[in-house]
Design an enzyme around this catalytic site. Structure first.
Site, PDB file in Angstrom:
ATOM      1  N   GLN A 110       0.845  -1.195   0.000  1.00 24.56           N
ATOM      2  CA  GLN A 110       0.000   0.000   0.000  1.00 24.56           C
ATOM      3  C   GLN A 110       0.881   1.245   0.000  1.00 24.56           C
ATOM      4  O   GLN A 110       0.395   2.354  -0.110  1.00 24.56           O
ATOM      5  CB  GLN A 110      -0.877   0.015   1.256  1.00 24.56           C
ATOM      6  CG  GLN A 110      -1.821  -1.167   1.371  1.00 24.56           C
ATOM      7  CD  GLN A 110      -2.373  -1.302   2.781  1.00 24.56           C
ATOM      8  OE1 GLN A 110      -3.356  -0.670   3.136  1.00 24.56           O
ATOM      9  NE2 GLN A 110      -1.743  -2.116   3.595  1.00 24.56           N
ATOM     10  N   ASN A 111       2.180   1.046   0.157  1.00 25.09           N
ATOM     11  CA  ASN A 111       3.084   2.189   0.265  1.00 25.09           C
ATOM     12  C   ASN A 111       3.407   2.768  -1.105  1.00 25.09           C
ATOM     13  O   ASN A 111       3.437   2.051  -2.103  1.00 25.09           O
ATOM     14  CB  ASN A 111       4.373   1.781   0.979  1.00 25.09           C
ATOM     15  CG  ASN A 111       4.090   1.305   2.392  1.00 25.09           C
ATOM     16  OD1 ASN A 111       3.015   1.572   2.919  1.00 25.09           O
ATOM     17  ND2 ASN A 111       5.024   0.595   2.989  1.00 25.09           N
ATOM     18  N   HIS A 128      -1.438   1.378  -4.361  1.00 26.82           N
ATOM     19  CA  HIS A 128      -1.798   2.783  -4.119  1.00 26.82           C
ATOM     20  C   HIS A 128      -0.929   3.750  -4.923  1.00 26.82           C
ATOM     21  O   HIS A 128      -0.881   4.934  -4.623  1.00 26.82           O
ATOM     22  CB  HIS A 128      -1.702   3.118  -2.620  1.00 26.82           C
ATOM     23  CG  HIS A 128      -2.814   2.516  -1.802  1.00 26.82           C
ATOM     24  ND1 HIS A 128      -2.834   2.524  -0.430  1.00 26.82           N
ATOM     25  CD2 HIS A 128      -3.963   1.889  -2.179  1.00 26.82           C
ATOM     26  CE1 HIS A 128      -3.933   1.928   0.010  1.00 26.82           C
ATOM     27  NE2 HIS A 128      -4.641   1.520  -1.032  1.00 26.82           N
ATOM     28  N   CYS A 136      -0.289  13.686 -15.286  1.00 31.52           N
ATOM     29  CA  CYS A 136      -1.102  14.852 -15.673  1.00 31.52           C
ATOM     30  C   CYS A 136      -2.567  14.452 -15.562  1.00 31.52           C
ATOM     31  O   CYS A 136      -2.986  13.424 -16.102  1.00 31.52           O
ATOM     32  CB  CYS A 136      -0.769  15.280 -17.103  1.00 31.52           C
ATOM     33  SG  CYS A 136      -1.912  16.558 -17.686  1.00 31.52           S
ATOM     34  N   CYS A 160       1.339  20.539 -16.658  1.00 31.76           N
ATOM     35  CA  CYS A 160       1.914  19.671 -17.687  1.00 31.76           C
ATOM     36  C   CYS A 160       2.509  20.529 -18.798  1.00 31.76           C
ATOM     37  O   CYS A 160       1.844  21.458 -19.287  1.00 31.76           O
ATOM     38  CB  CYS A 160       0.789  18.790 -18.225  1.00 31.76           C
ATOM     39  SG  CYS A 160       1.291  17.697 -19.549  1.00 31.76           S
ATOM     40  N   GLY A 200       3.109  -4.321   9.133  1.00 36.14           N
ATOM     41  CA  GLY A 200       2.960  -2.884   9.378  1.00 36.14           C
ATOM     42  C   GLY A 200       1.759  -2.236   8.723  1.00 36.14           C
ATOM     43  O   GLY A 200       1.891  -1.182   8.113  1.00 36.14           O
ATOM     44  N   SER A 202      -2.486  -1.269   9.463  1.00 39.06           N
ATOM     45  CA  SER A 202      -3.660  -1.306  10.349  1.00 39.06           C
ATOM     46  C   SER A 202      -4.862  -1.894   9.621  1.00 39.06           C
ATOM     47  O   SER A 202      -5.878  -2.189  10.246  1.00 39.06           O
ATOM     48  CB  SER A 202      -4.003   0.112  10.818  1.00 39.06           C
ATOM     49  OG  SER A 202      -4.379   0.902   9.698  1.00 39.06           O
ATOM     50  N   GLU A 228       2.183  -3.032  17.028  1.00 40.06           N
ATOM     51  CA  GLU A 228       1.051  -2.999  17.963  1.00 40.06           C
ATOM     52  C   GLU A 228       0.104  -4.156  17.661  1.00 40.06           C
ATOM     53  O   GLU A 228       0.147  -4.730  16.583  1.00 40.06           O
ATOM     54  CB  GLU A 228       0.222  -1.709  17.759  1.00 40.06           C
ATOM     55  CG  GLU A 228       1.007  -0.424  17.773  1.00 40.06           C
ATOM     56  CD  GLU A 228       1.362   0.004  19.175  1.00 40.06           C
ATOM     57  OE1 GLU A 228       0.602  -0.350  20.099  1.00 40.06           O
ATOM     58  OE2 GLU A 228       2.400   0.676  19.336  1.00 40.06           O
ATOM     59  N   ALA A 244       9.239  -4.205  12.664  1.00 41.87           N
ATOM     60  CA  ALA A 244       9.482  -5.088  11.508  1.00 41.87           C
ATOM     61  C   ALA A 244      10.966  -5.161  11.167  1.00 41.87           C
ATOM     62  O   ALA A 244      11.457  -6.204  10.732  1.00 41.87           O
ATOM     63  CB  ALA A 244       8.686  -4.585  10.306  1.00 41.87           C
TER      64      ALA A 244
HETATM   65  P1  OAD Z   1      -1.414   2.900   9.170  1.00 37.77           P
HETATM   66  O1  OAD Z   1      -0.752   4.136   9.652  1.00 37.77           O
HETATM   67  O2  OAD Z   1      -2.890   2.843   9.203  1.00 37.77           O
HETATM   68  O3  OAD Z   1      -0.888   1.644  10.007  1.00 37.77           O
HETATM   69  C1  OAD Z   1       0.476   1.433  10.214  1.00 37.77           C
HETATM   70  C2  OAD Z   1       0.671   0.165  11.009  1.00 37.77           C
HETATM   71  O4  OAD Z   1       2.064  -0.024  11.164  1.00 37.77           O
HETATM   72  C3  OAD Z   1       0.072   0.223  12.409  1.00 37.77           C
HETATM   73  O5  OAD Z   1      -0.639  -0.999  12.652  1.00 37.77           O
HETATM   74  C4  OAD Z   1       1.287   0.343  13.333  1.00 37.77           C
HETATM   75  O6  OAD Z   1       1.093  -0.304  14.577  1.00 37.77           O
HETATM   76  C5  OAD Z   1       2.355  -0.372  12.511  1.00 37.77           C
HETATM   77  N1  OAD Z   1       3.760   0.007  12.776  1.00 37.77           N
HETATM   78  C6  OAD Z   1       4.280   1.215  13.084  1.00 37.77           C
HETATM   79  N2  OAD Z   1       5.620   1.158  13.176  1.00 37.77           N
HETATM   80  C7  OAD Z   1       5.983  -0.130  12.918  1.00 37.77           C
HETATM   81  C8  OAD Z   1       7.233  -0.834  12.836  1.00 37.77           C
HETATM   82  N3  OAD Z   1       8.393  -0.236  13.064  1.00 37.77           N
HETATM   83  N4  OAD Z   1       7.196  -2.149  12.558  1.00 37.77           N
HETATM   84  C9  OAD Z   1       6.012  -2.799  12.334  1.00 37.77           C
HETATM   85  N5  OAD Z   1       4.817  -2.186  12.384  1.00 37.77           N
HETATM   86  C10 OAD Z   1       4.789  -0.865  12.658  1.00 37.77           C
HETATM   87  O7  OAD Z   1      -0.842   2.607   7.698  1.00 37.77           O
HETATM   88  P2  OAD Z   1      -1.445   1.669   6.555  1.00 37.77           P
HETATM   89  O8  OAD Z   1      -2.124   0.484   7.114  1.00 37.77           O
HETATM   90  O9  OAD Z   1      -0.369   1.471   5.557  1.00 37.77           O
HETATM   91  O10 OAD Z   1      -3.778   5.211   1.821  1.00 37.77           O
HETATM   92  O11 OAD Z   1      -2.523   2.635   5.932  1.00 37.77           O
HETATM   93  C11 OAD Z   1      -3.251   2.222   4.811  1.00 37.77           C
HETATM   94  C12 OAD Z   1      -3.542   3.373   3.924  1.00 37.77           C
HETATM   95  O12 OAD Z   1      -4.117   4.453   4.664  1.00 37.77           O
HETATM   96  C13 OAD Z   1      -2.318   4.015   3.280  1.00 37.77           C
HETATM   97  O13 OAD Z   1      -1.862   3.324   2.146  1.00 37.77           O
HETATM   98  C14 OAD Z   1      -2.837   5.364   2.909  1.00 37.77           C
HETATM   99  C15 OAD Z   1      -3.523   5.704   4.200  1.00 37.77           C
HETATM  100  O14 OAD Z   1      -4.476   6.689   4.182  1.00 37.77           O
HETATM  101  C16 OAD Z   1      -3.910   6.167   0.922  1.00 37.77           C
HETATM  102  O15 OAD Z   1      -3.270   7.196   0.981  1.00 37.77           O
HETATM  103  C17 OAD Z   1      -4.887   5.838  -0.158  1.00 37.77           C
END
Ligand code: OAD
Length: 259
Positions: A110-111, A128, A136, A160, A200, A202, A228, A244
């Protein structure tokens, strides 16, 4: 269902996860912002998350971008340099090693930071988008973000040079569909996987959040590595709570020493 809530010292739990990976035929990883946290990129949720400082409906939705691209670009300039200067951490490297060892088929992420590829992962599905590209909004021309750095500095809303349309990082904003081909490919990989390593995330944003459930329904085991406890822990067969960047290299090491 067997759940391990492990501290980093839990050698046997790391060995169990390593053993699952060793015997899986098609393992896939699903990664989120947490895997890049140790590269200095913030996560989105939680008390220090990006969305505690910015309202995503204001700075990261397609509706607000269309209405007021200036506000979006102000936000993008504020946070963008971190994305462009971040380096892969040991967690990214560990997943690349697992792929090279043929223990991991692909990474679905998702990154938008491109750090998996920079760590050496070859099969990466970005659902994503990628902040290293600019698109553009009128003619869909793509270019590398670094190529328009001067325009980003000069213009409130970079445009653009072919058609004059507003440019936007090639990332999915709230309210936008996911890149169809990438998501279809991700679902296909997940359906044929016998193990999912979720790192990593949520899992609060759909449709990405549906992927572990899809994997589970197709018979895959689910492993979560997260600093967490998460809201979807019940789905997991194994869970490792910790950074991680520490846990994944230890799993790789465990696989190596038991080969
Ligand atoms: P979140 O910020 O929702 O969740 C991050 C997760 O990583 C949490 O469960 C933390 O506990 C965990 N975490 C933090 N530090 C860590 C570490 N060092 N090792 C392991 N785990 C760790 O991020 P995403 O789930 O990626 O979408 O969020 C999903 C989407 O929401 C993103 O792609 C973005 C956002 O809005 C868009 O922009 C469309």
């Amino acid at each position: 269902m067997r759940i391990w809530s492990l501290c980093l010292e839990s050698y046997s739990a790391i060995m169990s996860i390593a053993d699952e990976l060793k015997h899986a035929k098609t393992a896939v990883a699903l990664t989120g912002a947490g895997i890049s946290a140790e590269s200095g990129l913030g996560t989105f949720r939680g008390k220090d998350g990006l969305w505690s400082r910015y309202d995503p409906a204001v700075v990261a939705s397609i509706e607000s971008f269309t209405r007021d691209p200036r506000t979006f670009w102000k936000f993008a300039r504020e946070i963008g340099w971190i994305f462009l200067t971040a380096k892969p951490n040991p967690a990214h490297v560990a997943l690349a090693e697992l792929e090279a060892m043929k223990r991991l088929h692909c990474v679905i992420t998702q990154n938008v930071d491109g750090l998996h590829q920079r760590a050496g992962s070859k099969r990466v599905i970005e659902i994503h988008g990628n902040a290293g590209r600019i698109i553009c909004t009128r003619c869909s021309a793509l270019c590398a973000t670094e190529k328009i750095a001067d325009r980003m500095a000069r213009q409130d809303v970079p445009t653009c040079d072919r058609c004059g349309g507003s440019l936007k990082p090639d990332v999915v904003l709230f309210g936008e569909p996911l890149p169809k081909k990438a998501f279809e490919q991700a679902v296909k990989k997940v359906r044929s996987a016998d193990l999912m390593l979720a790192v990593g995330t949520s899992l609060e944003v759909y449709p990405a959040a549906s992927l572990p459930e899809t994997a589970k329904k197709s018979g895959a085991k689910i492993i979560s590595i997260d600093s967490e406890r998460t809201g979807w822990d019940d789905l997991c067969d194994y869970r490792a709570n910790g950074p991680a960047g520490e846990i994944l290299p230890r799993i790789v090491q465990a696989i190596k020493i038991t080969f």
